[in-house]
Design an enzyme around this catalytic site. Structure first.
Site, PDB file in Angstrom:
ATOM      1  N   HIS A 122       3.065  -3.412  -6.134  1.00  0.00           N
ATOM      2  CA  HIS A 122       3.828  -1.846  -6.540  1.00  0.00           C
ATOM      3  C   HIS A 122       4.762  -1.960  -7.829  1.00  0.00           C
ATOM      4  O   HIS A 122       6.071  -2.448  -7.529  1.00  0.00           O
ATOM      5  CB  HIS A 122       4.838  -2.158  -4.789  1.00  0.00           C
TER       6      HIS A 122
ATOM      7  N   ASP B  51      -0.633  -4.301  -3.575  1.00  0.00           N
ATOM      8  CA  ASP B  51      -0.130  -3.092  -3.324  1.00  0.00           C
ATOM      9  C   ASP B  51       0.569  -3.387  -1.724  1.00  0.00           C
ATOM     10  O   ASP B  51      -0.211  -2.988  -0.780  1.00  0.00           O
ATOM     11  CB  ASP B  51       0.593  -1.415  -3.659  1.00  0.00           C
TER      12      ASP B  51
ATOM     13  N   SER C 197       6.321   6.193  -5.762  1.00  0.00           N
ATOM     14  CA  SER C 197       6.340   5.475  -4.238  1.00  0.00           C
ATOM     15  C   SER C 197       7.018   6.871  -3.881  1.00  0.00           C
ATOM     16  O   SER C 197       6.705   7.620  -3.478  1.00  0.00           O
ATOM     17  CB  SER C 197       6.974   4.706  -4.014  1.00  0.00           C
TER      18      SER C 197
END
Length: 228
Positions: free
Chosen positions: A203, A176, A118
C-alpha cells in the site's frame, strides 16, 4: 516553469484516509523527486477529521501524522468512520469535500491532472465522473489513481453510471493488504482504455525504475502537448 522555459504539468494531489497534505507530501518524496522536471504537485487536506486509532494499518497513512492531523474525504458510517470494504448507504461529508476541492480548482487551478491515493484515489474516480458529466470546475486532462477502488456507498452509484473517457493510470500492488488488488482491478471497467501499473509491493506509491518508466511514458504525452 522548469529550467529552460519548459512548462511543467500541474497536478492536484488527493491524500488517503488518515493522511493530510503534509504527510502525503512527505510520503511521496521519491515520487516528487522523480517528477521534478515534469510536474508541479499541489497538495491539499480533506475537511473531515478522523478519529485516531492505535496500532492499525487501516490506510497505512497515519504514520507521521499526529492524532489531531488525520483527515478523510467521506465517512462510510454515521459514527464518522470509513472502511473501504464496507457496503453502505452512507457517504457522510462527501458533499463538503466536493465543495473544498471545487474551491481549490477555482482558486489554484487550472490543473492538468489529478493524483489520488487509496480513499483519495476513489475520490478522484468520482471527480473523473463529474468531469465526464461536464460538471464545472472539474476539468483536467488526466488522472492517476494509486490503490484506488469503487466507492461502496450506494449514494455514489450514480458516479459509476458513465464510462470515463479521460486518460487514466491505475496503480495497484499484489501484496496490498489495505486495498486489495481485486478492488483496484474491479474499478477499471468504469474507464475507457485505462493504463495499468501492477507492481509487486503493498500500500504505497511505487517509484522503482520499471514503475518510473510507466509514469513518465504516461505523463510525457501531456507534457509535450502543454509545450507544443
Amino acid at each position: 516553469m522548469a529550467d529552460g522555459g519548459k512548462k511543467l504539468l500541474k497536478i492536484l494531489c488527493i491524500h488517503g484516509y488518515r493522511q493530510n497534505a503534509q504527510t502525503f507530501r512527505e510520503r511521496t518524496g521519491a515520487f516528487r523527486k522523480m517528477l521534478k522536471k515534469h510536474a508541479e504537485l499541489v497538495y491539499i487536506t480533506a475537511p473531515l477529521p478522523v478519529k485516531p486509532l492505535e496500532g492499525t494499518e487501516e490506510e497505512g497513512g497515519a504514520i507521521g501524522a499526529s492524532k489531531e492531523d488525520q483527515f478523510g474525504w467521506w465517512y462510510s458510517s454515521n459514527d464518522d468512520i470509513f472502511h473501504a470494504q464496507d457496503y453502505s448507504d452512507v457517504s457522510k461529508g462527501f458533499d463538503q469535500s466536493i465543495e473544498v476541492v471545487k474551491k481549490v480548482f477555482k482558486e489554484q487551478g487550472p490543473f492538468d491532472g489529478v493524483l489520488g491515493f487509496s480513499q483519495g484515489a476513489s475520490f478522484v474516480s468520482m471527480l473523473c465522473a463529474l468531469g465526464e458529466k461536464k460538471v464545472e470546475p472539474f476539468e483536467f486532462d488526466f488522472a492517476i489513481m494509486v490503490a484506488g477502488f469503487r466507492s461502496r456507498s450506494s449514494q455514489h452509484d450514480e458516479m459509476y453510471s458513465v464510462q470515463v473517457t479521460c486518460p487514466t493510470l491505475h496503480v495497484y500492488g499484489d501484496t496490498d493488504r489495505v486495498i486489495q488488488k481485486e478492488m483496484s482491478v474491479e474499478m477499471l471497467q468504469y474507464f475507457k482504455e485505462p493504463v495499468e501499473l501492477n507492481h509487486p509491493g503493498g500500500h504505497f506509491i511505487p517509484t522503482s525504475a520499471p514503475q518510473k518508466k510507466v509514469y513518465l511514458d504516461f505523463l510525457n504525452t501531456f507534457l509535450a502537448k502543454k509545450n507544443s
